[in-house]
Enzyme design. Structure first.
Site, short mmCIF file in Angstrom:
data_model
loop_
_atom_site.label_atom_id
_atom_site.label_comp_id
_atom_site.label_asym_id
_atom_site.label_seq_id
_atom_site.Cartn_x
_atom_site.Cartn_y
_atom_site.Cartn_z
N VAL A 1 1.19 4.64 5.03
CA VAL A 1 0.85 3.50 5.82
C VAL A 1 1.79 2.54 6.29
CG1 VAL A 1 -1.09 1.76 6.16
CG2 VAL A 1 -1.57 3.93 5.29
N GLY A 2 2.73 2.31 5.23
CA GLY A 2 3.69 1.41 5.59
C GLY A 2 4.70 1.82 6.74
N GLY B 1 0.85 -1.45 0.05
CA GLY B 1 -0.08 -0.03 0.20
C GLY B 1 0.82 1.33 -0.16
N SER B 2 0.16 2.19 0.67
CA SER B 2 1.09 3.57 0.38
C SER B 2 2.12 3.69 1.62
CB SER B 2 0.14 4.70 0.82
OG SER B 2 -0.36 4.44 2.05
N THR B 3 3.22 4.55 1.05
CA THR B 3 4.42 4.56 1.89
C THR B 3 3.96 5.37 3.27
OG1 THR B 3 5.98 4.73 0.23
CG2 THR B 3 6.76 5.77 2.11
N GLU C 1 5.68 -3.53 0.94
CA GLU C 1 5.68 -3.21 -0.76
C GLU C 1 4.82 -1.90 -0.69
OE1 GLU C 1 7.25 -4.54 -2.87
OE2 GLU C 1 7.51 -6.60 -2.08
N GLU D 1 3.79 10.32 -5.62
CA GLU D 1 3.10 9.23 -6.28
C GLU D 1 1.79 9.94 -6.73
OE1 GLU D 1 2.33 5.96 -3.74
OE2 GLU D 1 2.83 4.48 -5.83
P1 NAI Z 1 -3.51 2.86 1.75
O1 NAI Z 1 -2.00 2.42 2.10
O2 NAI Z 1 -4.23 3.67 2.88
O3 NAI Z 1 -4.40 1.45 1.88
C1 NAI Z 1 -3.83 0.26 1.49
C2 NAI Z 1 -4.43 -0.88 2.59
O4 NAI Z 1 -4.02 -0.65 3.97
C3 NAI Z 1 -5.87 -0.91 2.61
O5 NAI Z 1 -6.29 -2.40 2.75
C4 NAI Z 1 -6.39 -0.28 3.68
O6 NAI Z 1 -7.51 -0.50 4.61
C5 NAI Z 1 -4.92 -0.60 4.91
N1 NAI Z 1 -4.83 0.31 5.90
C6 NAI Z 1 -5.07 1.63 6.04
N2 NAI Z 1 -4.61 2.14 7.08
C7 NAI Z 1 -3.92 1.27 7.64
C8 NAI Z 1 -3.24 1.22 8.98
N3 NAI Z 1 -3.13 2.10 9.88
N4 NAI Z 1 -3.05 -0.35 9.43
C9 NAI Z 1 -3.21 -1.38 8.56
N5 NAI Z 1 -3.84 -1.33 7.68
C10 NAI Z 1 -4.09 0.03 7.06
O7 NAI Z 1 -3.81 3.37 0.47
P2 NAI Z 1 -5.27 4.35 0.21
O8 NAI Z 1 -5.58 5.12 1.16
O9 NAI Z 1 -6.01 3.27 -0.41
O10 NAI Z 1 -4.63 5.21 -1.17
C11 NAI Z 1 -3.84 6.25 -0.72
C12 NAI Z 1 -2.59 6.51 -1.72
O11 NAI Z 1 -1.86 5.38 -1.44
C13 NAI Z 1 -2.88 6.46 -3.22
O12 NAI Z 1 -3.27 7.60 -3.43
C14 NAI Z 1 -1.71 5.98 -3.52
O13 NAI Z 1 -0.73 7.01 -3.92
C15 NAI Z 1 -1.08 5.14 -2.71
N6 NAI Z 1 -1.31 3.54 -2.77
C16 NAI Z 1 -0.21 2.93 -3.16
C17 NAI Z 1 -0.09 1.82 -3.29
C18 NAI Z 1 0.94 0.80 -3.80
O14 NAI Z 1 0.98 -0.41 -4.07
N7 NAI Z 1 2.04 1.34 -4.10
C19 NAI Z 1 -1.46 0.96 -3.27
C20 NAI Z 1 -2.43 1.60 -2.91
C21 NAI Z 1 -2.36 3.03 -2.52
#
Ligand code: NAI
Length: 786
Positions: free
Chosen positions: A246-247, A242-244, A264, A394
């Protein structure tokens, strides 16, 4: 449009895939879903809608996972894990194979459901996502089958908490679940809140395949549910995509919980076009790089770097190609660009472009836009500065940001000017140029004359803030296995206290620190006495401080050319260090004997001998820890190249002052890293004596830097430091949690003892685990021919 009209205009007519089977499947399930826990679906709880982004219609109601749901899923996974790991690899292989077959059997339903839920063109879900999902389960069926023979020293980690994003919902699930269960782990997986449907269909596939209950559990929900999973005390390993942002949160939230973590994360991957490239192919490649999945791809080629001399022509041809892209109903097989996953994501894209578009020249494809739904036109923004927000952030949408370069060196410089390091693409017809540039790009994956190629056999993952760890290939398995040999519990090794009457035995000297190939006074100006177990003062060592660590990191960076030397040269230098140590073996043995308590298990002589042998081990490995050429299913190869991690900071073992120091140093420098070593805290003198051995062994200045002092403070500085790439902790002071927390800053790789101690004299003290930690794998994809 009638057939006659199509014939008259020669326009493509729409060719929509039918949604009826998928919609009927949803109706059959009552349009609402519970979680999949212990082999069965729970009653739907309080939830939220999952919408079709192409038209805003609600497809189903998804349950919001509560703490209770997560507890139940973790409990089921825990109960299932032991028996699952004990089944034979062959038995697990059969389940994975059955899943692969069932994914193929239901591939149309999966593809349509994915497109409805996510908005991606059906051509992509049908031809890319779902076949890759099946491929992942086939490949890992093979890994399960081979585990006992090929990974005899590895075992499952336990229960894995996996959180995935919405851009490749089922594919990310496959990347997470297939290797985990192949290796005998069980999982609790949370799909992204926008796109849970194919994960729930997958749960039914698990039932159909007869997968033992509790091996795969799926809990739906938002970030709060994700947080409850990753921080759950019953989770042994966390895998996140997911996003950096949240990572980074997950890194901090799980610090000190003794969990294995792979991340990732995001990217801003360069797409470099040299003036001798096959321009038409490079333009077609861009369609796959940035308009594939509406640019919502972590490794999207979102930063275009074009050789200056061809830039205007290239942009003109690119704009012409963009004008012919078709945007619209994702279920239409003729569509190139589908819907953005959600209005929230659409708003993010609009905000970024509107807020910063004045920094460049914006071109938006003049395609006919659908009247409703979440759509954004293919966009090209040229004339950007490398530091522009659009070139650095990004966007995660169909927006390509471009600039030009003059020389290959400048291309590399601009390409690497980012906090990310996920992927890179380069186009040139010159094989010498391609093979020169590919290794210089800071990225986990490099595609030559192709882009966005994926396969289960080739590891995928990034460096820097794009995350840590790899998924796929042999290296992906290490994220789901741990060594079978059991480590001891960590116990602090105490400093010998100041005796009531101090004898000075004539050996007393004040050692400095070793930075940039020179002995340096500690910045604090302080030193600390070291006593022998017989009560004699045997020396003083410098008390290193933050400034000394910073100087050492700077010196380590300035020695980065070490990473470009040959393994053969590094081997010779390691042998030479061993030779020079052996000529002073007696003197070192004497210091070790004097310094360590009487209860020490090994004599100084034994420790010096083991150290010389260890140096030989890594001299041997320096030119043998080879990469691989993966047989990916294209006409081409994916070269898995081992590269150094960069600057490694290591807190060395307290209990084996010389052997511990060398056990960290030797694999690090054998693989081309430079290092900052913090010597054994209670027994630092052997390390300080070692400076002279380094001086006489042709080790270039800055490759090895040694600091003495308190592990907790110096470790904290190393972990905070943005220019340290990895931190290893073998200290007997239990500070792994603090180091994990601090390393969230630049998401540095961590390899920490997490409350355990190694037997430095046995197999736990050396070998492939160390080499793996000292390297990153870069997969360079090189297609050939048609
Ligand atoms: P996100 O990183 O917030 O979500 C990814 C996953 O993490 C989802 O399943 C979400 O429910 C979960 N999540 C959110 N907060 C969490 C936490 N504190 N602890 C554990 N799990 C958590 O991504 P989001 O909000 O959907 O997208 C935001 C931005 O992130 C996008 O605009 C994009 O730039 C980026 N993104 C990058 C990805 C990648 O593969 N590099 C994939 C998805 C989003």
């Amino acid at each position: 449009m009638t057939v006659k009209e199509i014939f008259d205009t020669m326009e493509y007519g729409p060719a929509p895939e039918s949604a009826s089977e998928a919609l009927a499947w949803l109706v059959d399930r009552g349009d609402s879903f519970g979680h999949f826990i212990n082999g069965a679906f729970t009653k739907p709880g309080k939830g939220f809608p999952s919408k079709n982004p192409a038209n805003g219609e609600t497809l189903a109601i998804i349950s919001q996972g509560t703490q209770g749901d997560v507890d139940a899923a973790v409990k089921a996974a825990r109960a299932a894990q032991g028996p699952w790991a004990k089944t034979s690899g062959h038995a697990r292989a059969k389940y994975l194979y059955a899943i692969a077959r069932l994914v193929q059997k239901h591939s149309r339903l999966f593809a349509v459901l994915e497109t409805l839920d996510n908005g991606k063109p059906i051509r992509e879900s049908r031809d890319i996502d779902i076949p890759l999902v099946a491929r992942h389960f086939y490949y890992h069926a093979g890994m399960a089958q081979l585990m006992e023979a090929e990974l005899p020293d590895a075992e499952a980690i336990g229960v894995c908490g996996q959180v995935i994003p919405w851009n490749f919902p089922l594919l990310m699930l496959a990347w997470k679940i297939a290797p985990a269960i192949a290796m005998g782990n069980t999982v609790v997986l949370k799909p992204a809140e926008y796109t849970s449907l194919t994960a729930l269909l997958f749960a039914e596939i698990c039932q159909e395949a007869g997968l033992p209950h509790g091996v795969v559990n799926i809990v739906t929900g938002d970030g709060a549910t994700g947080e409850a999973i990753v921080t759950h005390e019953g989770i042994d390993k966390v895998a996140f995509t997911g996003s950096t942002a949240v990572g980074r949160k997950i890194r901090a939230a799980t610090a000190g919980q003794n969990k294995v973590l792979t991340l990732e994360l995001g990217g801003k991957s360069p797409y470099i076009v040299f003036d001798d490239a096959d321009i038409d192919s490079a333009i077609e490649g861009l369609v796959d790089a940035i308009w594939f999945n509406q640019g919502q791809v972590c490794c999207a080629g979102s930063r275009l770097l074009v050789h200056e001399g061809i830039a205007e022509d290239f942009y003109a041809r690119l704009r012409a190609r963009m004008a012919s892209l078709r945007i619209g109903d994702p279920l239409d097989k003729c569509i190139d660009v589908g819907a953005i996953v959600d209005p929230v994501q659409l708003a993010t894209i609009k905000r970024l472009v509107a807020g910063h578009g004045n920094e460049g020249t914006v071109y938006q494809a003049p395609c006919a836009m659908p009247a409703e739904g979440c759509f954004y036109p293919p966009t090209l923004i040229t004339d950007l500065h490398t530091s522009s927000v659009l070139m650095q952030e990004e966007i995660f949408g169909p927006v390509l940001c471009a600039t030009t370069f003059r020389t290959p060196d400048e291309a590399v410089q601009i390409a690497n000017n980012t906090r990310y390091g996920l992927a890179a693409t380069l186009w040139t017809e010159n094989v010498n140029l391609a093979l020169d540039v590919a290794p210089k790009l800071v990225a986990g994956v490099v595609w030559v004359n192709a882009t966005n190629l994926f396969d289960a056999a080739a590891g995928f993952g990034g460096v820097r803030e794009s995350g840590m760890g790899r998924e796929g290939g042999w290296e992906g398995l290490s994220a789901y296995t741990k060594p079978k040999s059991k480590l001891k519990k960590l116990s602090p090794v105490e400093t010998i206290p100041e005796p009531s009457t101090v004898k000075v035995d004539g050996l007393d000297r004040t050692a400095k620190l070793y930075v940039g190939g020179k002995q340096a006074r500690p910045d604090s100006g302080y030193s600390k006495p070291v006593y022998s177990h017989k009560g004699a003062l045997i020396g003083h060592v410098g008390v290193g401080s933050r400034k000394d660590i910073r100087n050492a990191v700077e010196a380590a960076h300035s020695a980065s050319k070490w990473g470009k030397t040959t393994g053969h040269l590094r081997a010779q230098i390691l042998y030479y260090i061993a030779e020079n140590l052996s000529t002073r073996a007696e003197e070192f043995a004497k210091t070790l004997d004097a310094m360590q308590p009487k209860s020490a298990k090994h004599s100084g002589k034994e420790e010096v001998e083991a150290t010389i042998s260890r140096l030989f081990t890594y001299a041997a490995w320096a030119d043998k820890y080879d990469g691989l050429a993966h047989g990916v299913p294209i006409r081409g190869v994916a070269l898995a190249m081992k590269e150094p991690v960069g600057v490694i900071g290591a807190l060395c073992a307290d209990e084996a002052p010389l052997l511990g120091l060398i056990s960290a140093m030797a694999p690090a420098i054998a693989m081309g890293n430079t290092c900052v070593l913090v010597a054994s805290q209670p027994f630092p003198l052997a390390a300080t004596d070692f400076y002279q051995v380094l001086d006489t062994s042709d080790v270039p200045a800055g490759v090895v830097n040694i600091i003495t002092g308190e592990h907790s403070g110096l470790g904290a500085t190393l972990a905070d430091h943005m220019d340290v790439d990895a931190i290893w902790n073998f200290s007997s002071t239990d500070i792994s949690g603090d180091l994990e927390h601090r390393s969230a800053g630049n998401l540095k790789r961590t390899w920490l003892n997490q409350g355990h101690a190694r037997d430095w004299y046995g197999p736990q003290g050396e070998g492939r685990e160390f080499l793996m930690q000292a390297t990153e794998v870069k997969n360079i994809w090189i297609p050939y021919g048609e």
